[in-house]
Write an enzyme that holds these catalytic residues in place. Sequence first.
Site, mmCIF file in Angstrom:
data_model
loop_
_atom_site.group_PDB
_atom_site.id
_atom_site.type_symbol
_atom_site.label_atom_id
_atom_site.label_comp_id
_atom_site.label_asym_id
_atom_site.label_seq_id
_atom_site.Cartn_x
_atom_site.Cartn_y
_atom_site.Cartn_z
ATOM 1 N N GLU A 54 2.049 -4.069 1.161
ATOM 2 C CA GLU A 54 2.602 -5.284 1.181
ATOM 3 C C GLU A 54 3.864 -5.372 0.000
ATOM 4 O O GLU A 54 4.678 -6.195 -0.088
ATOM 5 C CB GLU A 54 1.606 -6.241 0.661
ATOM 6 C CG GLU A 54 0.441 -6.583 1.437
ATOM 7 C CD GLU A 54 0.667 -6.986 2.713
ATOM 8 O OE1 GLU A 54 1.943 -6.856 3.281
ATOM 9 O OE2 GLU A 54 -0.155 -7.507 3.391
ATOM 10 N N HIS A 76 -6.623 -1.722 -2.474
ATOM 11 C CA HIS A 76 -6.838 -1.628 -1.121
ATOM 12 C C HIS A 76 -8.255 -1.348 -0.827
ATOM 13 O O HIS A 76 -8.961 -0.708 -1.473
ATOM 14 C CB HIS A 76 -5.942 -0.927 -0.287
ATOM 15 C CG HIS A 76 -5.784 -1.047 1.073
ATOM 16 N ND1 HIS A 76 -6.880 -0.777 2.229
ATOM 17 C CD2 HIS A 76 -5.175 -1.775 1.849
ATOM 18 C CE1 HIS A 76 -6.681 -1.012 3.381
ATOM 19 N NE2 HIS A 76 -5.629 -1.885 3.173
#
Length: 367
Positions: A308, A253
């Site tokens: 996700e 991320h």
Amino acid sequence: MDQKTDDRTLSPGLEGVLAGETAIAKVDGLNGKLTYRGYPIGDLVRHGTYAQVADLLWTGEWAPSADLPCAPLTDGVIKSLRALPPGTNAMDALRGAVSAWGAAERPTWPPTPEQARALTAIAPSSLAAFVRIQRGDEPIDPDPSLPLSAGFLYQLNGKRPDAASARALDAYFIVAAEHGFNASTFTARVITSTQSDLASALCGAIGALKGPLHGGAPSEVVSQLHEIGSPERAEKWINDALDRGDRLMGFGHRVYRAYDPRAAALREVAEGMAGTAEWLKLAVAVEDVALRVLKERHPERPLQTNVEFYTAAVLQGVGLPPAIFPATFALARHAGWTAHCIEQGQANRLIRPDVRYVGPAERALPA
Ligand code: CMC
């Protein structure tokens, strides 16, 4: 200023650049914390509903009685969905529906909470109608007694979801509602900053979210888990993928250096869902191996699980087809996008950064 005298810091991808101020959400990447208007995401998932959270994002206040059912579609939106060719990408369909809504409603600038609510309420009806039309079924009118996420499942499947699925999808909607200055939200703010309308801003946001580096990852997580197939195959599959230079979907991320708090909240939700047991066992095993291998390869920058990864488990668990995972993410993110557009409109300044020119020096056209 030319390139030689320009000593301003260049930040490709705007990484680390402070490009504004917001009172909507705090993304604390170092400590792995996310709050909406000061409330921790885990508490909101455990005790709130998407309707309450959307209202909180739009107004800044916690309204226990907030409700947000899906809204019926106008003929114009339904016609635009019927006109799409078979095999249309669901994100393209949603973007088109938002555009058709904007053409008819003509929302004025600056954006308001009423506009935000109206647009957020037609988005799930649009996606459900699109899916039904593509498979040869007629769209279903929304049930005003159902909250947005359950109302979406109802319009998709033609039957009311069981309580566990309704709760799980609502939890996902809360987790996915907002996340600071990510690419799609920033896009929406840039468009709003030109004094363009809310529908235009959301069309841009949906376009940005369509990319696999942003909202396209969960369906790829599903393919990844299908390819791995069983926990014993995880280590070899992951090492082969990384040797080829592939990225592991659901890991890494731009902001979080610690475990993504949204992944933790969704993992809790997934663990409470019937029907996800086998799938979840595989996901947990793959996550363990992936985190270990990523850390062994690069101890200096250990990558963590992102939202996700467990999104895939929850959305698969409530029976959504992977092809509409990114568009389902977009439905949930409507609350955050629109909240940011409202905030941008309240203290607007045209967003227009500078760029360093690195092309040829001034020269004469060839004779
Ligand atoms: N698997 C393997 N290596 C990775 C991964 C990954 N998932 N993510 C980053 N890296 C490596 C990358 O190759 C680079 O290595 P090197 O320095 O040797 O070139 C290093 O880590 C830094 O990567 P980066 O591209 O500079 O990091 P970024 O901040 O631009 O990327 C990211 C963030 C999410 C695009 C990236 O981690 C990624 O592609 N992840 C996989 C896709 C994914 O899961 N996307 C969903 C993101 S969460 C949704 C949201 O909040 O919007």
